[in-house]
Motif scaffolding. Structure first.
Motif, PDB file in Angstrom:
ATOM      1  N   GLU A   1      -2.067  14.808  -4.600  1.00  0.00           N
ATOM      2  CA  GLU A   1      -1.841  13.591  -3.834  1.00  0.00           C
ATOM      3  C   GLU A   1      -3.138  12.846  -3.532  1.00  0.00           C
ATOM      4  N   THR A   2      -4.252  13.579  -3.421  1.00  0.00           N
ATOM      5  CA  THR A   2      -5.545  12.924  -3.214  1.00  0.00           C
ATOM      6  C   THR A   2      -5.888  12.031  -4.395  1.00  0.00           C
TER       7      THR A   2
ATOM      8  N   ARG B   1       1.397   3.936  -3.027  1.00  0.00           N
ATOM      9  CA  ARG B   1       1.122   5.344  -2.747  1.00  0.00           C
ATOM     10  C   ARG B   1       2.318   6.221  -3.126  1.00  0.00           C
TER      11      ARG B   1
ATOM     12  N   GLU C   1       0.824  -1.206   0.000  1.00  0.00           N
ATOM     13  CA  GLU C   1       0.000   0.000   0.000  1.00  0.00           C
ATOM     14  C   GLU C   1       0.861   1.260   0.000  1.00  0.00           C
ATOM     15  N   THR C   2       1.871   1.307   0.854  1.00  0.00           N
ATOM     16  CA  THR C   2       2.720   2.504   0.888  1.00  0.00           C
ATOM     17  C   THR C   2       3.634   2.569  -0.331  1.00  0.00           C
TER      18      THR C   2
ATOM     19  N   VAL D   1      -4.625   4.431  -5.698  1.00  0.00           N
ATOM     20  CA  VAL D   1      -4.116   3.276  -4.953  1.00  0.00           C
ATOM     21  C   VAL D   1      -5.271   2.461  -4.378  1.00  0.00           C
ATOM     22  N   ARG D   2      -6.251   3.130  -3.783  1.00  0.00           N
ATOM     23  CA  ARG D   2      -7.389   2.410  -3.192  1.00  0.00           C
ATOM     24  C   ARG D   2      -8.152   1.632  -4.256  1.00  0.00           C
TER      25      ARG D   2
ATOM     26  N   ARG E   1       2.146   8.944  -6.110  1.00  0.00           N
ATOM     27  CA  ARG E   1       2.436  10.353  -5.794  1.00  0.00           C
ATOM     28  C   ARG E   1       3.620  10.876  -6.596  1.00  0.00           C
TER      29      ARG E   1
ATOM     30  N   ASP F   1      -3.719   8.915  -4.072  1.00  0.00           N
ATOM     31  CA  ASP F   1      -4.168   8.005  -3.010  1.00  0.00           C
ATOM     32  C   ASP F   1      -5.448   7.269  -3.403  1.00  0.00           C
ATOM     33  N   GLN F   2      -6.342   7.953  -4.101  1.00  0.00           N
ATOM     34  CA  GLN F   2      -7.562   7.300  -4.569  1.00  0.00           C
ATOM     35  C   GLN F   2      -7.243   6.240  -5.612  1.00  0.00           C
TER      36      GLN F   2
END
Length: 209
Positions: free
Chosen positions: A179-180, A89, A85-86, A186-187, A93, A183-184
């Protein structure tokens, strides 16, 4: 980094010349755009004679193709944080940061608008994306080895799913990218992985099966 006066003294030979000319090419692309970029201006900015450039690149298109491929192959680092996950991310990013920078915006404009019709640029675009996928695949391989992802995923499809929302906003919808957005992405990507939607050949199956 991308603007300013040409070097006061000529640069050396070999790798230094190539690096200086590549940097000057991207600087000209940022400052003036593809349509106004010339080999002569690139040479002046790089601190070399134009014949030095023409000995290595036959024309503006081949110079641009080489500079783009070199830049985009190395501008996004491949993370190794110990968590998928990281890792994803950080990767997403870094893609956002690279593509929303002045250089990134100029590169996108050249690759998808100004010079997009050129066969050399189309080939470079394919080469760049293939290279980027190959460089990022170890992120997925390490996650499989750690047991964080199923072994039957298609790494290329995972990475395409991660990048797709970012490129959609940049090239199609012109929505904000930050960055939002990363992150989305990634989800969504991890949800698709866990649902089994990104296995090899899965995208060829009929919907509902």
């Amino acid at each position: 980094m991308w603007s300013g006066q040409p070097p006061a003294r000529p640069v050396g030979r070999g790798a230094k010349v190539r690096a200086a000319v590549h940097a000057a090419t991207l600087a000209e692309l940022v400052d003036k755009g593809y349509a106004s970029m010339t080999v002569e201006n690139v040479a002046q900015r790089a601190g070399v004679h134009k014949t030095t450039v023409y000995r290595r690149w036959k024309d503006r298109e081949s110079l641009l193709t080489d500079a783009l491929a070199e830049h985009m192959a190395t501008d996004i680092p491949v993370p190794d944080t110990g968590s998928i996950e990281t890792d994803l991310r950080a990767l997403a990013r870094s893609i956002v940061q690279a593509l929303t920078s002045p250089a990134g915006q100029a590169i996108l404009a050249a690759m998808f608008t100004g010079a997009a019709h050129l066969p050399q640029i189309a080939a470079a675009r394919r080469q760049v994306f293939d290279d980027r996928l190959a460089r990022a695949e170890p992120v997925l391989r390490r996650a499989i080895e750690r047991g964080q992802l199923p072994a039957d995923i298609d790494p290329a499809e995972v990475l395409k799913t991660l990048a797709a929302p970012i490129y959609l906003r940049l090239l199609i919808t012109a929505e904000p990218v930050d960055e939002t957005t990363a992150d989305q992405a990634v989800r969504v990507t991890l949800a698709a992985v866990r649902a089994g939607a990104l296995r090899p050949g899965r995208h060829d199956e009929p919907v509902g099966e």
